[in-house]
Design a protein around this motif. Structure first.
Motif, PDB file in Angstrom:
ATOM      1  N   LEU A 138       0.833  -1.206   0.000  1.00 25.88           N
ATOM      2  CA  LEU A 138       0.000   0.000   0.000  1.00 25.88           C
ATOM      3  C   LEU A 138       0.865   1.252   0.000  1.00 25.88           C
ATOM      4  CD1 LEU A 138      -2.838   1.155   0.084  1.00 25.88           C
ATOM      5  CD2 LEU A 138      -2.758   1.038   2.585  1.00 25.88           C
ATOM      6  N   ALA A 139       1.948   1.249   0.791  1.00 25.94           N
ATOM      7  CA  ALA A 139       2.838   2.409   0.821  1.00 25.94           C
ATOM      8  C   ALA A 139       3.496   2.629  -0.544  1.00 25.94           C
ATOM      9  CB  ALA A 139       3.906   2.209   1.899  1.00 25.94           C
ATOM     10  N   PHE A 140       3.928   1.543  -1.190  1.00 32.83           N
ATOM     11  CA  PHE A 140       4.535   1.674  -2.513  1.00 32.83           C
ATOM     12  C   PHE A 140       3.535   2.215  -3.526  1.00 32.83           C
ATOM     13  CE2 PHE A 140       5.233  -0.174  -6.721  1.00 32.83           C
ATOM     14  CZ  PHE A 140       6.461   0.394  -7.036  1.00 32.83           C
ATOM     15  N   LEU A 141       2.306   1.722  -3.448  1.00 33.37           N
ATOM     16  CA  LEU A 141       1.277   2.175  -4.385  1.00 33.37           C
ATOM     17  C   LEU A 141       1.046   3.675  -4.255  1.00 33.37           C
ATOM     18  CD1 LEU A 141      -0.903   1.344  -6.477  1.00 33.37           C
ATOM     19  CD2 LEU A 141      -2.478   1.117  -4.555  1.00 33.37           C
ATOM     20  N   LEU A 142       1.065   4.193  -3.033  1.00 34.25           N
ATOM     21  CA  LEU A 142       0.836   5.616  -2.820  1.00 34.25           C
ATOM     22  C   LEU A 142       1.965   6.480  -3.376  1.00 34.25           C
ATOM     23  CD1 LEU A 142      -0.669   5.580   0.796  1.00 34.25           C
ATOM     24  CD2 LEU A 142      -1.872   5.669  -1.384  1.00 34.25           C
ATOM     25  N   THR A 143       3.152   5.890  -3.524  1.00 37.84           N
ATOM     26  CA  THR A 143       4.268   6.642  -4.113  1.00 37.84           C
ATOM     27  C   THR A 143       4.396   6.402  -5.609  1.00 37.84           C
ATOM     28  OG1 THR A 143       5.862   4.860  -3.666  1.00 37.84           O
ATOM     29  CG2 THR A 143       5.536   6.522  -1.935  1.00 37.84           C
ATOM     30  N   MET A 144       3.551   5.562  -6.170  1.00 35.98           N
ATOM     31  CA  MET A 144       3.663   5.208  -7.585  1.00 35.98           C
ATOM     32  C   MET A 144       3.547   6.407  -8.519  1.00 35.98           C
ATOM     33  SD  MET A 144       1.623   2.265  -9.705  1.00 35.98           S
ATOM     34  CE  MET A 144       0.085   3.208  -9.700  1.00 35.98           C
ATOM     35  N   PRO A 145       2.650   7.373  -8.288  1.00 40.30           N
ATOM     36  CA  PRO A 145       2.611   8.536  -9.190  1.00 40.30           C
ATOM     37  C   PRO A 145       3.956   9.242  -9.303  1.00 40.30           C
ATOM     38  CG  PRO A 145       0.648   8.484  -7.822  1.00 40.30           C
ATOM     39  CD  PRO A 145       1.553   7.424  -7.298  1.00 40.30           C
ATOM     40  N   TRP A 146       4.691   9.337  -8.203  1.00 40.55           N
ATOM     41  CA  TRP A 146       6.014   9.963  -8.256  1.00 40.55           C
ATOM     42  C   TRP A 146       6.936   9.162  -9.182  1.00 40.55           C
ATOM     43  CZ3 TRP A 146       8.977  14.053  -6.701  1.00 40.55           C
ATOM     44  CH2 TRP A 146      10.362  13.878  -6.741  1.00 40.55           C
ATOM     45  N   HIS A 147       6.922   7.834  -9.044  1.00 36.52           N
ATOM     46  CA  HIS A 147       7.811   7.001  -9.854  1.00 36.52           C
ATOM     47  C   HIS A 147       7.430   7.055 -11.333  1.00 36.52           C
ATOM     48  CE1 HIS A 147       9.823   5.487  -6.358  1.00 36.52           C
ATOM     49  NE2 HIS A 147       8.712   4.999  -5.841  1.00 36.52           N
TER      50      HIS A 147
END
Length: 598
Positions: free
Chosen positions: A409-418
């Motif tokens: 879930l934490a990775f998904l929330l940072t996905m737009p940045w990536h």
């Protein structure tokens, strides 16, 4: 004394008139199943349930959707029954036969287009519908033959990344995997009950899977059944599985199309069986080469966020299967012969492993090939959780599962940045809220499980998954209730970065929909995506002559060594043609030109 029967008579009549309603727990379970399954598989897919947030992506989605569109156009233009049947036989792409895959997906997409119009979201309905059917029939099978773990198995299946993602794709993968898995469950139901009724399932649904991807479906089914019969030394299973009404049903489903398409296209057998089956397996002709171990990480990702539970369930099932095998081969068995259902873990393990091993030997590997291996593992996981309700799971298992869910879930929330900045480390303003949210999901799962037991693990895990889906697709619209536009940013970013749909919207502002579009040095997904949205073949400068008429040209970041825009590369194709720069599409590093007529 004589009054009692008279007083009881109306009660008996009342009971006959009004059948007993389902128990409240059964009703709640059914509602939970339908709501969560519909949410995971359809939310963000259709305009009226979360919005059609993401256009077609990749090369296969727009290509398969365009084939279905062209077949529908031929069907609508047909005047006789013979012409209408012929329009449903040969798949066409840009007016030419496309014989790479059988026609099941195209037929179902044609029906969806007929009912809902030609849209990217309606092109995905066949896969979503089959995904929903797979989950609900898995639930019913477990409820009938392995009661107790049916809701866990169904929700794990619906919410794992493999099923959730491929159910949203306009492709043939779910068209093959769902009926194949339903057929295998039907065969095991026959094995337990010896009722010929269940054999219809394997013949009918494997027939449907054959119409989706070809002979690989019956081949995998045969391998699984032979391995199962060999492991249990019940070779009579193979003979008893050959049931003539089922054989007739299978060939009545499969042969008409294969014969018809061969008669209409004499090159079909060579192209389909030799090139797209045997050569695809034995060579790297289609440039999908991967290492032998490729499917191990793919399977672990496909089972997320249930990977830890799934691995633990596989280990437990393997241990129980070995124990059963030893008991069957012991000269002095310690207990009576196996009870009904003891073979279920063995069957599911073989079913899960054989497709992975088979496609690992292939020179051509794509993630969707092993999709049939996901449902048996999620079913094992559901059955495992049910059996562990009394004894409980090891604390380390619960902890690792909770940590994995929180990390995903934490990775998904940072996905737009990536998506925008690549794999650079996000700023603290983004990582801190994402980490807190992930940690909250971890703590939620631990608190719920240790306070209310394993039974609530499915609910504690599906809540973060619901948050993930809402983050990806935004909130609303939901059956007439409007959307919250601020929550749609991730969906818009994904659409702009991976689909040709937003680019097509911009092209329509500068040129009519029927104007020719050319592409140069772009990815295949851009080329096929523009072709679907414009319903017209895109001219690829690298494979076809430059059109003589005025047209638009989409170029992927053609630059000189000094970083300036390259006119020389385009000049090799355009020579004395005049052209002018119109606009850029930075989300995919594309530039658009207008090329004047010759």
């Amino acid at each position: 004394m004589s009054q009692a029967p008279q007083n009881q008579q109306p009660d008996r009549i009342q009971r006959r008139r009004f059948p007993r309603l389902p128990h409240i727990s059964t009703t709640l379970e059914t509602v939970t199943l339908l709501l969560f399954t519909a949410f995971f598989l359809f939310y963000g897919l259709t305009p009226f349930f979360g919005g059609d947030g993401l256009g077609l992506v990749g090369a296969d989605e727009p290509r398969y959707a365009q084939i279905a569109h062209e077949m529908l156009s031929k069907l609508d233009a047909a005047h006789t029954i013979r012409e209408r049947l012929g329009a449903c036989v040969t798949p066409y792409l840009y007016g030419l036969p496309w014989l790479e895959k059988p026609a099941l997906y195209y037929w179902r997409a044609m029906f969806a287009f007929k009912e809902f119009g030609v849209h990217d979201w309606s092109a995905r309905l066949p896969s979503a519908g089959f995904g929903f059917l797979l989950v609900t029939l898995s639930y019913l099978h477990m409820r009938r033959f392995r009661r107790g773990g049916q809701l866990d198995a169904a929700l794990i299946t619906a919410s794992c990344i493999g099923i959730l993602s491929f159910s949203r794709g306009a492709s043939t993968d779910m068209q093959m995997a769902a009926p194949f898995c339903i057929g295998m469950l039907g065969w095991y139901a026959w094995y337990e009950t010896n009722s010929k009724f269940w054999l219809f399932d394997i013949y009918f649904f494997v027939g449907a899977a054959t119409l989706a991807k070809g002979p690989v479906a019956p081949f995998l089914a045969l391998c699984i059944l032979v391995a199962f019969a060999a492991l249990r030394k019940e070779w009579s299973l193979l003979r008893r599985t050959i049931w003539w009404p089922g054989v007739v049903l299978y060939f009545a489903m499969v042969l008409p199309w294969f014969i018809a398409v061969q008669r209409a296209n004499p090159s079909f057998f060579r192209e389909f069986f030799l090139e797209h089956n045997l050569e695809r397996f034995a060579t790297n002709r289609f440039q999908h080469s991967q290492p032998f171990w490729y499917y191990l990480p793919i399977l672990l990702i496909a089972l997320s966020p249930w990977t830890v539970i799934a691995i633990r369930a596989l280990m437990d099932a393997f241990k129980e299967s070995v124990k059963e095998w030893r008991l069957r081969h012991s000269k002095n068995p310690a207990r009576e012969p196996q009870q009904t259902g003891d073979a279920f873990p063995e069957f599911l393990i073989l079913w899960a492993l054989i497709p992975v091993l088979f496609f690992s030997l292939s020179r051509s590997k794509l993630p969707g090939y092993i999709l049939p291996s996901v449902p048996p593992i999620t079913i094992l996981a559901g059955d495992f959780l049910n059996r562990k309700r009394k004894t409980g799971l090891l604390s380390i298992t619960v902890f690792l599962h909770a940590v994995l869910v929180g990390a995903l879930l934490a990775f998904l929330l940072t996905m737009p940045w990536h998506i925008v900045h690549g794999w650079s480390w996000p700023p603290a303003a983004l990582t801190i809220p994402a980490s807190v949210t992930g940690l909250s999901a971890t703590v939620l799962i631990l608190l719920v499980v240790f306070r209310f037991g394993i039974k609530q693990l499915r609910l504690a895990t599906t809540i973060p998954m619901v948050v993930a889906v809402l983050f990806l697709y935004g909130i609303g619209p939901i059956f007439g209730i409007g959307e919250i536009s601020e929550t749609k940013r991730t969906a818009l970013l994904l659409d702009a970065s991976y689909s040709a749909r937003p680019l097509e919207y911009q092209l329509e502002q500068v040129a009519p929909i029927d104007e020719t579009v050319g592409v140069y040095s772009v990815r295949r997904d851009v080329e096929y995506g523009l072709a679907f949205y414009r319903n017209r073949e895109v001219v690829n400068y690298e494979h076809a002559p430059v059109p003589a008429e005025k047209h638009l040209l989409v170029v992927r970041d053609v630059r000189l060594k000094d970083g300036s825009q390259s006119a020389a590369d385009l000049g090799e194709y355009l020579k004395d043609r005049q052209y002018k720069y119109l606009f850029s599409y930075p989300a995919q590093s594309l530039h658009v030109y207008e090329v004047m007529a010759r």
